[in-house]
Write an enzyme that holds these catalytic residues in place. Structure first.
Site, PDB file in Angstrom:
ATOM      1  N   SER A 171      39.728  36.915  35.802  1.00  0.00           N
ATOM      2  CA  SER A 171      38.389  37.357  36.210  1.00  0.00           C
ATOM      3  C   SER A 171      37.349  36.256  35.997  1.00  0.00           C
ATOM      4  O   SER A 171      37.469  35.437  35.080  1.00  0.00           O
ATOM      5  CB  SER A 171      38.010  38.588  35.384  1.00  0.00           C
ATOM      6  OG  SER A 171      36.646  38.887  35.549  1.00  0.00           O
ATOM      7  N   HIS A 335      38.845  48.745  43.194  1.00  0.00           N
ATOM      8  CA  HIS A 335      38.431  48.387  41.851  1.00  0.00           C
ATOM      9  C   HIS A 335      38.949  49.410  40.828  1.00  0.00           C
ATOM     10  O   HIS A 335      38.290  49.717  39.835  1.00  0.00           O
ATOM     11  CB  HIS A 335      36.903  48.288  41.772  1.00  0.00           C
ATOM     12  CG  HIS A 335      36.423  47.095  40.988  1.00  0.00           C
ATOM     13  ND1 HIS A 335      36.079  45.916  41.576  1.00  0.00           N
ATOM     14  CD2 HIS A 335      36.233  46.908  39.659  1.00  0.00           C
ATOM     15  CE1 HIS A 335      35.680  45.048  40.655  1.00  0.00           C
ATOM     16  NE2 HIS A 335      35.783  45.632  39.470  1.00  0.00           N
TER      17      HIS A 335
HETATM   18  C1  LIG Z   1      38.364  47.130  32.550  1.00  0.00           C
HETATM   19  C2  LIG Z   1      38.503  46.632  33.949  1.00  0.00           C
HETATM   20  C3  LIG Z   1      37.896  45.445  34.305  1.00  0.00           C
HETATM   21  C4  LIG Z   1      38.034  44.947  35.607  1.00  0.00           C
HETATM   22  N1  LIG Z   1      37.455  43.754  35.920  1.00  0.00           N
HETATM   23  C5  LIG Z   1      37.593  43.264  37.169  1.00  0.00           C
HETATM   24  C6  LIG Z   1      37.043  41.992  37.506  1.00  0.00           C
HETATM   25  O1  LIG Z   1      36.454  41.318  36.697  1.00  0.00           O
HETATM   26  N2  LIG Z   1      37.198  41.571  38.798  1.00  0.00           N
HETATM   27  C7  LIG Z   1      37.861  42.304  39.737  1.00  0.00           C
HETATM   28  O2  LIG Z   1      37.983  41.876  40.884  1.00  0.00           O
HETATM   29  N3  LIG Z   1      38.413  43.501  39.429  1.00  0.00           N
HETATM   30  C8  LIG Z   1      38.301  43.986  38.179  1.00  0.00           C
HETATM   31  N4  LIG Z   1      38.868  45.182  37.859  1.00  0.00           N
HETATM   32  C9  LIG Z   1      39.687  45.892  38.867  1.00  0.00           C
HETATM   33  C10 LIG Z   1      41.156  45.466  38.737  1.00  0.00           C
HETATM   34  O3  LIG Z   1      41.310  44.124  39.100  1.00  0.00           O
HETATM   35  C11 LIG Z   1      42.074  46.304  39.628  1.00  0.00           C
HETATM   36  O4  LIG Z   1      41.604  46.272  40.943  1.00  0.00           O
HETATM   37  C12 LIG Z   1      42.197  47.761  39.174  1.00  0.00           C
HETATM   38  O5  LIG Z   1      42.176  47.850  37.774  1.00  0.00           O
HETATM   39  C13 LIG Z   1      43.513  48.330  39.703  1.00  0.00           C
HETATM   40  O6  LIG Z   1      43.633  49.673  39.358  1.00  0.00           O
HETATM   41  P1  LIG Z   1      44.476  50.199  38.098  1.00  0.00           P
HETATM   42  O7  LIG Z   1      43.665  49.907  36.882  1.00  0.00           O
HETATM   43  O8  LIG Z   1      44.626  51.650  38.377  1.00  0.00           O
HETATM   44  O9  LIG Z   1      45.824  49.461  38.065  1.00  0.00           O
HETATM   45  C14 LIG Z   1      38.756  45.689  36.573  1.00  0.00           C
HETATM   46  C15 LIG Z   1      39.371  46.887  36.204  1.00  0.00           C
HETATM   47  C16 LIG Z   1      39.262  47.347  34.905  1.00  0.00           C
HETATM   48  C17 LIG Z   1      39.977  48.625  34.545  1.00  0.00           C
END
Ligand SMILES: Cc1cc2nc3c(=O)[nH]c(=O)nc-3n(C[C@H](O)[C@H](O)[C@H](O)COP(=O)(O)O)c2cc1C
Length: 440
Positions: A171, A335
């Site tokens: 990230s 997301h």
């Molecule tokens: C705590 C947290 C922080 C995240 N931070 C980012 C990020 O900085 N950039 C981004 O593109 N997606 C971010 N995401 C989304 C994840 O990359 C991903 O798309 C998502 O968690 C997938 O779903 P899942 O948690 O059900 O596997 C974040 C998700 C979570 C849970």
């Protein structure tokens, strides 16, 4: 309205009674089964997340990674390991968290059609992504602020990714630098990009990542400011610790500061995110570009020397436009249900995005993937690879690097099992004919 509330309360009471009963006492297995049932049909529309919260108060928590039978064991362990606000940050969706649940439920509507009498003595799970062959299609999605989950944060994840040979996406708001992560990974990681509203800042992040050896920039386009992350806000209220001891300021774009808590500038907010080190942040007010439109993608395309992917596309139309703009790959993502409450699972968006991409570029998907069978279904519907978000962070929070390794092991084991059962000895052999979508 009162009637619905009454019913909800009655269900809650019933669940509490069940959980408290000797039958369910301490039984994570039964708790999980009941939770799965609730999450699918029985209480659709209800805040099943909170009901699951009750179930997950069970003391039945694994104490080492090797005790885990499935990924959900790590979620319970992470909840125990983390302070409420940090777990809330990880768990939260938006509004009623219904899109978080929808991402899971989407997979339960897809059935697998196994073929028999196929030689599956050897199973090859490898996939090619651009020039690299990976030994499995499981990618680690970008997660911000991982030191909130474990002191070693992204570096521990990188070591696990190295040990198990997985692609990691880091990230922009990681709490470790890309150079540290790359050194721990021993191979290129992909850099996720929040370019900010100041072009020079976004460009500097891209160029630093390229210099560090990153082979792809992943531009996230699904997040506007001000997502209503209610579960996080409630968890912040429940957390009685003094947050200002660690958080110098709270950024109101993504996380509402708790009443009486500190608030401050963007620059103060990202002091622990090394990707912003040394940059002039005086004019930065948000993570996303302004305006966030296709002209920005064009400008980015002209700047990025490595592969450029867009993360967060969920429609055929946007996939087509992305291809026209020379984007190299797409990640179908909402997301993890943390951006907007669409109620649309990413697995249901995947086929139209693949159609829009027209076979010209790879399409990955993330959101709600918790089982090897989920991965199998995504591959059958045409995904090149899949991403996991929260499960990796659960493993990290619970046990550090060994926890992340165990999460990856469980998923690989489950994928191998279903590939054998379904008569598919390699990823190329997993076809659309191996799944049926159950009508709603
Ligand atoms: C705590 C947290 C922080 C995240 N931070 C980012 C990020 O900085 N950039 C981004 O593109 N997606 C971010 N995401 C989304 C994840 O990359 C991903 O798309 C998502 O968690 C997938 O779903 P899942 O948690 O059900 O596997 C974040 C998700 C979570 C849970």
């Amino acid at each position: 309205m009162d009637g619905i509330r009454g019913q909800t309360e009655a269900r809650r009471r019933f669940l509490r009674m069940l959980v408290a009963s000797p039958l369910f006492a301490g039984s994570h297995f039964l708790g999980n089964s009941l939770g799965n049932l609730l999450a699918t049909n029985a209480v659709a529309g209800e805040k099943a997340g909170r009901l699951l919260d009750i179930l997950q108060q069970s003391e039945d928590v694994i104490s080492s990674p090797d005790q885990a039978l499935d990924l959900m064991d790590f979620e319970i362990a992470a909840r125990k390991a983390l302070p409420p606000a940090h777990f809330g940050y990880l768990a939260t969706g938006v509004d009623d968290d219904a899109t978080v649940r929808a991402n899971r439920e989407g997979y339960s509507r897809i059935q697998i059609r196994p073929r028999r009498l196929v030689d599956v003595e050897k199973v090859d799970m490898s996939v090619r992504l651009f020039a690299t062959i990976w030994s499995s299609p499981i990618v680690i999605s970008p997660i911000s602020d991982q030191k909130a989950f474990h002191p070693e944060g992204d570096v521990a994840v990188a070591r696990a990714a190295r040990a198990k040979d997985h692609l990691q996406i880091i990230s922009t708001v990681a709490t470790s630098s890309i150079e540290e992560v790359m050194a721990a990974r021993g191979a290129p990681v992909w850099q996720q990009l929040y370019p900010t509203n100041v072009w020079e800042v976004g460009r500097a992040i891209v160029k630093r990542a390229e210099k560090a050896g990153s082979t792809a920039i992943v531009f996230t386009v699904d997040l506007q400011e001000g997502s209503n992350r209610e579960t996080l806000f409630r968890a912040q209220l429940a957390d009685k610790r003094e947050c200002t001891a660690c958080h110098q300021s709270a950024y109101t774009g993504y996380a509402r500061p708790r009443p009486g808590g500190a608030s401050g500038s963007f620059a103060e907010f990202v002091t622990r995110n090394p990707m912003f080190d040394g940059l002039d942040l005086s004019k930065v007010t948000q993570f996303r570009p302004v305006p966030m439109d296709w002209d920005f993608v064009k400008r980015l395309r002209d700047t990025v020397a490595v592969k450029l992917l867009i993360k967060g596309v969920v429609t055929r139309e946007d996939a087509q436009i992305a291809v026209e703009h020379g984007v190299d790959g797409l990640i179908v993502s909402n997301h993890g249900g943390r951006a907007e409450e669409t109620l649309r699972p990413t697995i249901e968006s995947l086929p139209e995005v693949i159609e829009g991409a027209g076979g010209k570029i790879p399409v990955l998907v993330d959101g709600g993937i918790r089982r090897g069978t989920d991965i199998f279904k995504a591959l059958a519907l045409g995904a090149t690879a899949v991403g996991i978000g929260r499960p990796e962070a659960w493993g990290l929070a619970a046990f550090g690097q060994p926890g992340v390794e165990a999460v990856l092991d469980v998923l690989r084991r489950e994928l191998r099992t279903i590939m054998r059962q379904a008569g598919t000895s390699s990823v190329e052999k997993i076809s659309r004919n191996h799944v049926v979508i159950r009508p709603c």
